[in-house]
Write a protein that holds these residues in place. Structure first.
Motif, short mmCIF file in Angstrom:
data_model
loop_
_atom_site.label_atom_id
_atom_site.label_comp_id
_atom_site.label_asym_id
_atom_site.label_seq_id
_atom_site.Cartn_x
_atom_site.Cartn_y
_atom_site.Cartn_z
N ALA A 267 9.51 -28.89 41.40
CA ALA A 267 8.74 -30.09 41.74
C ALA A 267 7.25 -29.78 41.78
N VAL A 268 6.90 -28.62 42.32
CA VAL A 268 5.49 -28.22 42.40
C VAL A 268 4.90 -28.09 41.00
N ARG A 269 5.68 -27.62 40.05
CA ARG A 269 5.21 -27.49 38.67
C ARG A 269 4.76 -28.85 38.13
N GLU A 270 5.46 -29.91 38.53
CA GLU A 270 5.09 -31.25 38.07
C GLU A 270 3.91 -31.82 38.86
N LEU A 271 3.74 -31.38 40.10
CA LEU A 271 2.68 -31.94 40.95
C LEU A 271 1.31 -31.32 40.68
N LEU A 272 1.29 -30.04 40.29
CA LEU A 272 0.02 -29.37 40.06
C LEU A 272 -0.75 -30.06 38.94
N GLY A 273 -1.98 -30.41 39.22
CA GLY A 273 -2.82 -31.12 38.26
C GLY A 273 -2.82 -32.62 38.47
N LYS A 274 -1.86 -33.14 39.24
CA LYS A 274 -1.79 -34.58 39.49
C LYS A 274 -2.30 -34.94 40.87
N VAL A 275 -2.29 -33.97 41.78
CA VAL A 275 -2.70 -34.22 43.16
C VAL A 275 -3.14 -32.88 43.76
N PRO A 276 -4.13 -32.86 44.67
CA PRO A 276 -4.50 -31.60 45.33
C PRO A 276 -3.32 -31.00 46.09
N VAL A 277 -3.16 -29.67 45.97
CA VAL A 277 -2.02 -28.98 46.58
C VAL A 277 -2.51 -27.78 47.38
N PHE A 278 -1.95 -27.62 48.57
CA PHE A 278 -2.25 -26.48 49.46
C PHE A 278 -0.92 -25.89 49.91
N GLY A 279 -0.73 -24.60 49.69
CA GLY A 279 0.52 -23.95 50.09
C GLY A 279 0.27 -22.75 50.99
N ILE A 280 1.19 -22.51 51.91
CA ILE A 280 1.13 -21.31 52.75
C ILE A 280 2.49 -20.61 52.72
N CYS A 281 2.46 -19.29 52.80
CA CYS A 281 3.66 -18.47 52.94
C CYS A 281 4.67 -18.78 51.83
N LEU A 282 5.82 -19.35 52.15
CA LEU A 282 6.77 -19.71 51.10
C LEU A 282 6.14 -20.71 50.13
N GLY A 283 5.30 -21.60 50.65
CA GLY A 283 4.61 -22.55 49.79
C GLY A 283 3.70 -21.86 48.79
N HIS A 284 3.07 -20.77 49.20
CA HIS A 284 2.26 -19.95 48.30
C HIS A 284 3.14 -19.36 47.19
N GLN A 285 4.31 -18.91 47.56
CA GLN A 285 5.25 -18.37 46.58
C GLN A 285 5.77 -19.46 45.65
N MET A 286 5.94 -20.68 46.17
CA MET A 286 6.38 -21.79 45.33
C MET A 286 5.33 -22.11 44.27
N MET A 287 4.06 -22.10 44.64
CA MET A 287 2.99 -22.35 43.69
C MET A 287 2.93 -21.23 42.65
N SER A 288 3.12 -19.99 43.10
CA SER A 288 3.09 -18.85 42.19
C SER A 288 4.23 -18.94 41.18
N LYS A 289 5.43 -19.29 41.66
CA LYS A 289 6.57 -19.42 40.76
C LYS A 289 6.40 -20.60 39.82
N ALA A 290 5.79 -21.67 40.30
CA ALA A 290 5.53 -22.82 39.43
C ALA A 290 4.63 -22.41 38.26
N ALA A 291 3.76 -21.42 38.51
CA ALA A 291 2.88 -20.92 37.46
C ALA A 291 3.53 -19.82 36.63
N GLY A 292 4.80 -19.53 36.90
CA GLY A 292 5.54 -18.54 36.12
C GLY A 292 5.41 -17.12 36.60
N ALA A 293 4.91 -16.90 37.82
CA ALA A 293 4.70 -15.55 38.34
C ALA A 293 6.00 -14.92 38.83
N ALA A 294 5.98 -13.60 38.93
CA ALA A 294 7.10 -12.84 39.50
C ALA A 294 6.86 -12.65 41.00
#
Length: 459
Positions: A267-294
Motif C-alpha cells: 500500500a505504501v508503494r502506491e501512496l508514495l508520491g501521492k501524499v506526504p508520508v512519515f514513517g517510524i520504526c516498522l513504518g520506516h522499514q515499510m517505506m524502505s521495502k516499498a522502495a525495493g530495499a533489503a
C-alpha cells in the motif's frame, strides 16, 4: 509485635512466590521466582536498556512475540499509572527482571507492577542475573526462549522452547493492529499528563495513521503537532486511505519481521508520491521495502532510551528511544549519486564513514528517484533515517516521543507538519528549541530568560 511494626514488615517484605525457569534455545537456563501471572510463555528473548518507563515498555505493542529483559536492576518502584500505558493491554510474551518491587511509592501509582502483570496474564520472573543474561544475548544473538512457573524441570521446558515457532516470517503486526478505523484527538489525551504538557493546538492537518502496533504516545505526539488522526488497520488498501483525503499518511511502529507485513508496504508503494508520508520504526522499514530495499535481522536489536544517532543534515547527535530487531540495508536502495554524495561513488558497509565525511549521501532508486541517508546510529553504523528527495516522504528507525526515553527527536513531528505544508528541508530543525515547545514549563522558562536579558540590557 506492634501494629506499626507489622505494617512496616508487610510493606518491606516480599510475599511468598513459586519458582520460575527461563530457558534459552541454546540450553542456557536461569532459575528465579515468579513475580507475575502463573503459566508458561514462549518468544524471542530480548533486552531493553532504559532506566525508567518500564510500564511503557511492557505495554508497547512492538514487543509482541518477545520475552523482554529489563537491564535496570530494580523494577516497579513507582508502581503503575494506567495513563502511561501505550496500549489497552500488554502484547509481550513475558518479563525478566533482577529485582521486582512489590510495594511501590509514588503519588501517581494506582497498583503495584506484580498485581498489574497478574491482572493482564503476563508471566514474569525475578531474581535473575540480568547482567549475565544480557551479555549472553549480546554474544550469541537473539534466540527463542521459554518462561515457565509450572515446568517440572529445565529439560522439559527446553524441549518445548526448541519446538516453538520463530518470529521470523510471522506477521505479528496483524495481532496488535486495530480491527477497524478509529479517530484520535485532543479528547483522547491523558489527563494525568496535563500538569506537564500544554494544551494541543487546533488541528490543522488530517492524518491517516497505519496502525501496525502504534504506541498511544505516538498518536498523542501527532495530535500535539496539530493533527487530526484516523488510525486504520495494517492492511488497509491505498485507495481507501486516499478516499479519506489525508494531508499526510503516518506509518507506525510495530512488532516482528517486516517482510511478513506485505499488505502495508504494498500500500505504501502506491501512496508514495501521492501524499506526504512519515514513517517510524516498522513504518520506516515499510517505506524502505516499498522502495525495493533489503531488510536485515540484527544480532540482538536496538532497544532502550540511550542510542546516539547523528543527523547528517544538521550535524547534531540525538539520544534516541529505539525498539527494533530488523534494519534497513542502505546500499540496497540504489547506487550512490556521486555528485550529491561528496564525490563518493562506492558504498561503505559501516555508515559511520558518512559521519566522518560530514556528508548525507544520496542514492538513485529505481522506483522513487533520489533517496538520501539522513541519520546514522553511532554505536554500530546502521541506517537510522532516510529522506525521499523527489517525493514528499521521510522516515526514521527510532521513536520520536519519550515513552520512555529522551525528547531529542520530538522535532520529527514538527518536520512532518512542514512536509505537509510543502516546505523543503523540514528535517533541518533546531531540535533544542523544538523539544521545549510542547511543555507547560516552556512559557515560564521563556519568561525567565526574557527577564534575564532585560536585566543584562539595563546593566
Amino acid at each position: 509485635m506492634s501494629i506499626l511494626s507489622q505494617q512496616l514488615l508487610q510493606h518491606t517484605t516480599k510475599p511468598a512466590s513459586s519458582g520460575a525457569i527461563l530457558a534459552l534455545e541454546d540450553g542456557t537456563v536461569f532459575q528465579g521466582m515468579s513475580c507475575g501471572a502463573e503459566g508458561e510463555a514462549f518468544g524471542e528473548i530480548c533486552f531493553n536498556t532504559s532506566l525508567e518507563g518500564y510500564l511503557e515498555v511492557i505495554t508497547d505493542p512492538s514487543y509482541a512475540g518477545q520475552i523482554v529483559t529489563l537491564t535496570y536492576p530494580q523494577v516497579g518502584n513507582y508502581g503503575v499509572n494506567r495513563g502511561d500505558c501505550q496500549a489497552d493491554r500488554p502484547a509481550l510474551r513475558g518479563l525478566v527482571v533482577r529485582d521486582m518491587c512489590h510495594a511501590p511509592s509514588n503519588w501517581r501509582s494506582e497498583a503495584s507492577l506484580p498485581d498489574y502483570l497478574r491482572s493482564q496474564g503476563v508471566i514474569a520472573i525475578e531474581d535473575v542475573d540480568t547482567r549475565a543474561l544480557v551479555r549472553h544475548v549480546r554474544d550469541h544473538g537473539a534466540m527463542r526462549a521459554g518462561l515457565s512457573t509450572c515446568a517440572a524441570d529445565a529439560d522439559e521446558l527446553l524441549a518445548r522452547v526448541r519446538a516453538s515457532a520463530s518470529i521470523v516470517g510471522d506477521n505479528l503486526a496483524r495481532t496488535v493492529s486495530c480491527a477497524a478505523p478509529r479517530t484520535f484527538g485532543a479528547n483522547d489525551l491523558p489527563a494525568s499528563k496535563a500538569f506537564a504538557l500544554k494544551e494541543p493546538p487546533r488541528p490543522r492537518f488530517n492524518v491517516v495513521a497505519y496502525d501496525c502496533g502504534v504506541k498511544r504516545s505516538i498518536l498523542e505526539g501527532l495530535v500535539r503537532a496539530g493533527c487530526r488522526v484516523t488510525a486504520v488497520p495494517w492492511d488497509t488498501p491505498a485507495d481507501e486511505v486516499l478516499a479519506l483525503a489525508p494531508d499526510g499518511v503516518f506509518l507506525s511502529n510495530g512488532p516482528g519481521d517486516p517482510d511478513a507485513v506485505d499488505a502495508t508496504y504494498l500500500a505504501v508503494r502506491e501512496l508514495l508520491g501521492k501524499v506526504p508520508v512519515f514513517g517510524i520504526c516498522l513504518g520506516h522499514q515499510m517505506m524502505s521495502k516499498a522502495a525495493g530495499a533489503a531488510i536485515e535481522k540484527l544480532k540482538f536489536g536496538h532497544r532502550g532510551g540511550n542510542h546516539p544517532v547523528m543527523n547528517l543534515l544538521t550535524g547534531r547527535v540525538e539520544i534516541t528511544a529505539q525498539n527494533h530487531g530488523f534494519n534497513l540495508v542502505f546500499p540496497s536502495l540504489g547506487a550512490l549519486v556521486a555528485a550529491e554524495s561528496g564525490g563518493v561513488s562506492a558504498h561503505d558497509g559501516d555508515l559511520r564513514a558518512w559521519v566522518r565525511r560530514g556528508v548525507a549521501p544520496v542514492v538513485r532508486n529505481e522506483r522513487f528517484g533520489r533517496i538520501r541517508l539522513t541519520h546514522v546510529n553511532l554505536n554500530d553504523g546502521t541506517a537510522e533515517g532516510i529522506e525521499f528527495l523527489d517525493v514528499p516522504a521521510f522516515s526514521v528507525q527510532y521513536h520520536p516521543e519519550a515513552s520512555p526515553g529522551p525528547t531529542d527527536a520530538h522535532y520529527l513531528f514538527t518536520a512532518f507538519t512542514g512536509l505537509m505544508e510543502g516546505r523543503q528541508g523540514s528535517l533541518a530543525i533546531d531540535i533544542a528549541a523544538d523539544r521545549l515547545a510542547g511543555w507547560a514549563f516552556a512559557r515560564t522558562s521563556g519568561a525567565i530568560v526574557e527577564r534575564q536579558e532585560e536585566g543584562e540590557a539595563h546593566a
